[in-house]
Design a protein around this motif. Structure first.
Motif, PDB file in Angstrom:
ATOM      1  N   ASP A   1       0.828  -1.209   0.000  1.00 40.95           N
ATOM      2  CA  ASP A   1       0.000   0.000   0.000  1.00 40.95           C
ATOM      3  C   ASP A   1       0.864   1.260   0.000  1.00 40.95           C
ATOM      4  N   ALA A   2       1.941   1.246   0.770  1.00 43.08           N
ATOM      5  CA  ALA A   2       2.838   2.403   0.818  1.00 43.08           C
ATOM      6  C   ALA A   2       3.470   2.657  -0.544  1.00 43.08           C
ATOM      7  N   ILE A   3       3.862   1.612  -1.237  1.00 43.38           N
ATOM      8  CA  ILE A   3       4.445   1.762  -2.569  1.00 43.38           C
ATOM      9  C   ILE A   3       3.410   2.330  -3.540  1.00 43.38           C
ATOM     10  N   THR A   4       2.183   1.823  -3.470  1.00 41.38           N
ATOM     11  CA  THR A   4       1.122   2.304  -4.352  1.00 41.38           C
ATOM     12  C   THR A   4       0.833   3.781  -4.124  1.00 41.38           C
ATOM     13  N   VAL A   5       0.751   4.178  -2.874  1.00 41.01           N
ATOM     14  CA  VAL A   5       0.497   5.585  -2.543  1.00 41.01           C
ATOM     15  C   VAL A   5       1.651   6.457  -3.026  1.00 41.01           C
ATOM     16  N   GLU A   6       2.870   5.987  -2.841  1.00 39.70           N
ATOM     17  CA  GLU A   6       4.032   6.779  -3.245  1.00 39.70           C
ATOM     18  C   GLU A   6       4.091   6.934  -4.764  1.00 39.70           C
TER      19      GLU A   6
ATOM     20  N   LEU B   1      13.009   7.447  -5.902  1.00 41.59           N
ATOM     21  CA  LEU B   1      14.330   7.114  -5.368  1.00 41.59           C
ATOM     22  C   LEU B   1      14.438   7.485  -3.894  1.00 41.59           C
ATOM     23  N   ARG B   2      13.875   8.622  -3.518  1.00 40.89           N
ATOM     24  CA  ARG B   2      13.887   9.025  -2.113  1.00 40.89           C
ATOM     25  C   ARG B   2      13.098   8.023  -1.275  1.00 40.89           C
ATOM     26  N   PHE B   3      11.974   7.534  -1.794  1.00 39.28           N
ATOM     27  CA  PHE B   3      11.174   6.547  -1.072  1.00 39.28           C
ATOM     28  C   PHE B   3      11.948   5.229  -0.938  1.00 39.28           C
ATOM     29  N   GLY B   4      12.643   4.834  -1.989  1.00 36.32           N
ATOM     30  CA  GLY B   4      13.402   3.588  -1.954  1.00 36.32           C
ATOM     31  C   GLY B   4      14.552   3.613  -0.980  1.00 36.32           C
ATOM     32  N   ARG B   5      15.129   4.781  -0.740  1.00 34.46           N
ATOM     33  CA  ARG B   5      16.226   4.922   0.221  1.00 34.46           C
ATOM     34  C   ARG B   5      15.721   5.028   1.651  1.00 34.46           C
ATOM     35  N   GLY B   6      14.426   5.153   1.814  1.00 34.33           N
ATOM     36  CA  GLY B   6      13.897   5.320   3.165  1.00 34.33           C
ATOM     37  C   GLY B   6      14.067   6.736   3.657  1.00 34.33           C
TER      38      GLY B   6
END
Length: 94
Positions: free
Chosen positions: A14-19, A76-81
């Motif tokens: 869900d977090a990935i979908t929202v992002e 990319l920012r989301f993937g790095r946390g």
């Protein structure tokens, strides 16, 4: 998010979908504003066909570049946390 080969939880999916949705919507908005700022004067001031074509073309190219850059930077920012675990709180050493 998880180890290699591991399954993601529903919350992680869900977090990935929202992002992804946020990245696409914010990129579309930024691209539309930039296109309007560059190509808008061509129609507002009734410029000739050649100048109008150059402004519209430049606006379209810049809008596409901004769209791709915005989507890439958000994902990319989301993937790095890059999101803080506790919003509004900072590290005391910062």
């Amino acid at each position: 998010m998880t180890t290699y080969g591991g399954r993601r939880t529903q919350g992680e999916r869900d977090a990935i979908t929202v992002e992804i949705g946020y990245a696409l919507c914010s990129a579309a908005f930024a691209a539309a504003v930039l296109f309007g700022a560059v190509a808008g004067p061509a129609y507002l001031f009734g410029l000739s066909g050649g100048v109008r074509g150059v402004l519209v073309g430049a606006g379209a190219v810049l809008a596409a570049v901004v769209f791709i850059a915005r989507v890439a930077s958000v994902l990319l920012r989301f993937g790095r946390g890059g999101q803080p675990s506790q919003p509004g709180r900072t590290n005391p050493d910062s």
